[in-house]
Design a protein around this motif. Structure first.
Motif, PDB file in Angstrom:
ATOM      1  N   GLY A  61       0.827  -1.202   0.000  1.00  0.00           N
ATOM      2  CA  GLY A  61       0.000   0.000   0.000  1.00  0.00           C
ATOM      3  C   GLY A  61       0.857   1.246   0.000  1.00  0.00           C
ATOM      4  N   TRP A  62       0.344   2.272  -0.655  1.00  0.00           N
ATOM      5  CA  TRP A  62       0.945   3.602  -0.570  1.00  0.00           C
ATOM      6  C   TRP A  62       0.040   4.474   0.293  1.00  0.00           C
ATOM      7  CZ3 TRP A  62       5.638   5.227  -1.925  1.00  0.00           C
ATOM      8  CH2 TRP A  62       6.340   4.512  -2.895  1.00  0.00           C
ATOM      9  N   PHE A  63       0.624   5.027   1.330  1.00  0.00           N
ATOM     10  CA  PHE A  63      -0.113   5.869   2.262  1.00  0.00           C
ATOM     11  C   PHE A  63       0.450   7.287   2.210  1.00  0.00           C
ATOM     12  CE2 PHE A  63      -2.554   2.762   4.747  1.00  0.00           C
ATOM     13  CZ  PHE A  63      -1.952   1.592   4.333  1.00  0.00           C
ATOM     14  N   ARG A  64      -0.430   8.243   2.408  1.00  0.00           N
ATOM     15  CA  ARG A  64       0.015   9.623   2.470  1.00  0.00           C
ATOM     16  C   ARG A  64      -0.238  10.176   3.868  1.00  0.00           C
ATOM     17  NH1 ARG A  64      -3.820  13.675   1.780  1.00  0.00           N
ATOM     18  NH2 ARG A  64      -2.311  14.956   0.654  1.00  0.00           N
ATOM     19  N   GLN A  65       0.622  11.065   4.252  1.00  0.00           N
ATOM     20  CA  GLN A  65       0.447  11.697   5.554  1.00  0.00           C
ATOM     21  C   GLN A  65       0.867  13.156   5.483  1.00  0.00           C
ATOM     22  OE1 GLN A  65       2.497   9.878   8.924  1.00  0.00           O
ATOM     23  NE2 GLN A  65       0.831  10.523  10.265  1.00  0.00           N
ATOM     24  N   VAL A  66       0.022  14.005   6.028  1.00  0.00           N
ATOM     25  CA  VAL A  66       0.342  15.418   6.173  1.00  0.00           C
ATOM     26  C   VAL A  66       0.314  15.752   7.652  1.00  0.00           C
ATOM     27  CG1 VAL A  66      -0.564  16.022   3.909  1.00  0.00           C
ATOM     28  CG2 VAL A  66      -2.073  16.100   5.895  1.00  0.00           C
ATOM     29  N   PRO A  67       1.022  16.793   8.066  1.00  0.00           N
ATOM     30  CA  PRO A  67       1.080  17.136   9.489  1.00  0.00           C
ATOM     31  C   PRO A  67      -0.298  17.322  10.092  1.00  0.00           C
ATOM     32  CG  PRO A  67       2.724  18.366   8.283  1.00  0.00           C
ATOM     33  CD  PRO A  67       1.875  17.678   7.254  1.00  0.00           C
ATOM     34  N   GLY A  68      -0.504  16.691  11.256  1.00  0.00           N
ATOM     35  CA  GLY A  68      -1.761  16.845  11.976  1.00  0.00           C
ATOM     36  C   GLY A  68      -2.863  15.918  11.526  1.00  0.00           C
ATOM     37  N   GLN A  69      -2.580  15.086  10.527  1.00  0.00           N
ATOM     38  CA  GLN A  69      -3.592  14.161  10.046  1.00  0.00           C
ATOM     39  C   GLN A  69      -3.098  12.731  10.135  1.00  0.00           C
ATOM     40  OE1 GLN A  69      -5.227  15.181   6.207  1.00  0.00           O
ATOM     41  NE2 GLN A  69      -5.364  17.358   6.697  1.00  0.00           N
ATOM     42  N   GLU A  70      -4.046  11.830  10.161  1.00  0.00           N
ATOM     43  CA  GLU A  70      -3.692  10.421  10.209  1.00  0.00           C
ATOM     44  C   GLU A  70      -3.217   9.952   8.839  1.00  0.00           C
ATOM     45  OE1 GLU A  70      -6.829   8.991  13.707  1.00  0.00           O
ATOM     46  OE2 GLU A  70      -6.939   8.149  11.701  1.00  0.00           O
ATOM     47  N   ARG A  71      -2.421   8.912   8.876  1.00  0.00           N
ATOM     48  CA  ARG A  71      -1.959   8.302   7.640  1.00  0.00           C
ATOM     49  C   ARG A  71      -3.146   7.616   6.960  1.00  0.00           C
ATOM     50  NH1 ARG A  71       3.683   5.283   8.456  1.00  0.00           N
ATOM     51  NH2 ARG A  71       4.071   7.314   9.421  1.00  0.00           N
ATOM     52  N   GLU A  72      -3.276   7.832   5.663  1.00  0.00           N
ATOM     53  CA  GLU A  72      -4.378   7.208   4.936  1.00  0.00           C
ATOM     54  C   GLU A  72      -3.868   6.626   3.621  1.00  0.00           C
ATOM     55  OE1 GLU A  72      -7.271  10.243   4.146  1.00  0.00           O
ATOM     56  OE2 GLU A  72      -5.953  11.364   2.830  1.00  0.00           O
ATOM     57  N   MET A  73      -4.536   5.584   3.181  1.00  0.00           N
ATOM     58  CA  MET A  73      -4.104   4.918   1.963  1.00  0.00           C
ATOM     59  C   MET A  73      -4.531   5.717   0.738  1.00  0.00           C
ATOM     60  SD  MET A  73      -4.875   1.097   0.450  1.00  0.00           S
ATOM     61  CE  MET A  73      -3.638   0.218   1.405  1.00  0.00           C
ATOM     62  N   SER A  74      -3.586   5.885  -0.154  1.00  0.00           N
ATOM     63  CA  SER A  74      -3.905   6.460  -1.461  1.00  0.00           C
ATOM     64  C   SER A  74      -4.158   5.371  -2.492  1.00  0.00           C
ATOM     65  CB  SER A  74      -2.764   7.354  -1.946  1.00  0.00           C
ATOM     66  OG  SER A  74      -2.683   8.540  -1.203  1.00  0.00           O
ATOM     67  N   ALA A  75      -3.345   4.320  -2.432  1.00  0.00           N
ATOM     68  CA  ALA A  75      -3.486   3.236  -3.396  1.00  0.00           C
ATOM     69  C   ALA A  75      -2.899   1.970  -2.807  1.00  0.00           C
ATOM     70  CB  ALA A  75      -2.793   3.571  -4.719  1.00  0.00           C
ATOM     71  N   GLY A  76      -3.431   0.840  -3.233  1.00  0.00           N
ATOM     72  CA  GLY A  76      -2.912  -0.437  -2.777  1.00  0.00           C
ATOM     73  C   GLY A  76      -3.036  -1.472  -3.872  1.00  0.00           C
ATOM     74  N   ILE A  77      -2.211  -2.494  -3.793  1.00  0.00           N
ATOM     75  CA  ILE A  77      -2.218  -3.546  -4.798  1.00  0.00           C
ATOM     76  C   ILE A  77      -2.046  -4.884  -4.107  1.00  0.00           C
ATOM     77  CG2 ILE A  77       0.275  -3.349  -5.255  1.00  0.00           C
ATOM     78  CD1 ILE A  77      -0.458  -3.844  -8.260  1.00  0.00           C
ATOM     79  N   SER A  78      -2.809  -5.873  -4.556  1.00  0.00           N
ATOM     80  CA  SER A  78      -2.752  -7.198  -3.950  1.00  0.00           C
ATOM     81  C   SER A  78      -1.434  -7.875  -4.294  1.00  0.00           C
ATOM     82  CB  SER A  78      -3.938  -8.037  -4.421  1.00  0.00           C
ATOM     83  OG  SER A  78      -3.863  -8.253  -5.825  1.00  0.00           O
ATOM     84  N   SER A  79      -1.194  -9.007  -3.650  1.00  0.00           N
ATOM     85  CA  SER A  79       0.079  -9.700  -3.825  1.00  0.00           C
ATOM     86  C   SER A  79       0.308 -10.128  -5.271  1.00  0.00           C
ATOM     87  CB  SER A  79       0.159 -10.910  -2.900  1.00  0.00           C
ATOM     88  OG  SER A  79      -0.972 -11.754  -3.070  1.00  0.00           O
TER      89      SER A  79
END
Length: 124
Positions: free
Chosen positions: A34-52
């Motif tokens: 998974g690719w997660f994005r995070q900005v200051p003051g916010q929780e990490r959230e997934m932008s994109a993910g790919i199965s095995s």
């Protein structure tokens, strides 16, 4: 497993960028990424993910149609192609290892190994 994210930098609005996540130390094809994005003051959230296997993908609504995730299991690498970038895409992006199987989970708690993060900024 060790994950190494790369490809960040400065890009103008409307531009493109490709992030890479290189893995070592484990059987890469056994797990999702998974690719997660995070900005200051916010929780990490997934932008994109790919199965095995690469057969299934997930995209957050904010990036659908603009981002594309892919994997090359022979190279132990996952890519995130980002097009039509917007200033609100600015963040630190982390890649992470998730569970194997056909589905892609979006919960950060399900990912047990994280790369160091790569920063990119969308600005004119």
């Amino acid at each position: 497993v060790q994950l190494q994210a790369s490809g960040g930098g400065l890009v103008q609005p409307g531009g493109s960028l490709r992030l890479s996540c290189a893995a070592s130390g484990d059987t890469f094809a056994d797990y999702a990424i998974g690719w997660f994005r995070q900005v200051p003051g916010q929780e990490r959230e997934m932008s994109a993910g790919i199965s095995s296997s690469g057969d299934n993908t997930y995209y957050a609504d904010s990036v659908t149609g603009r981002f594309a995730i892919s994997r090359d299991n022979a190279k132990n690498t996952v890519y995130l192609q980002m097009n039509r970038l917007k200033p609100e895409d600015t963040a630190i992006y982390y890649c992470a290892r998730g569970p194997g199987g056909p589905l892609v989970t979006t919960h950060p708690a399900d990912f047990d190994a994280w790369g160091q993060g790569t920063q990119f900024t969308v600005s004119s």
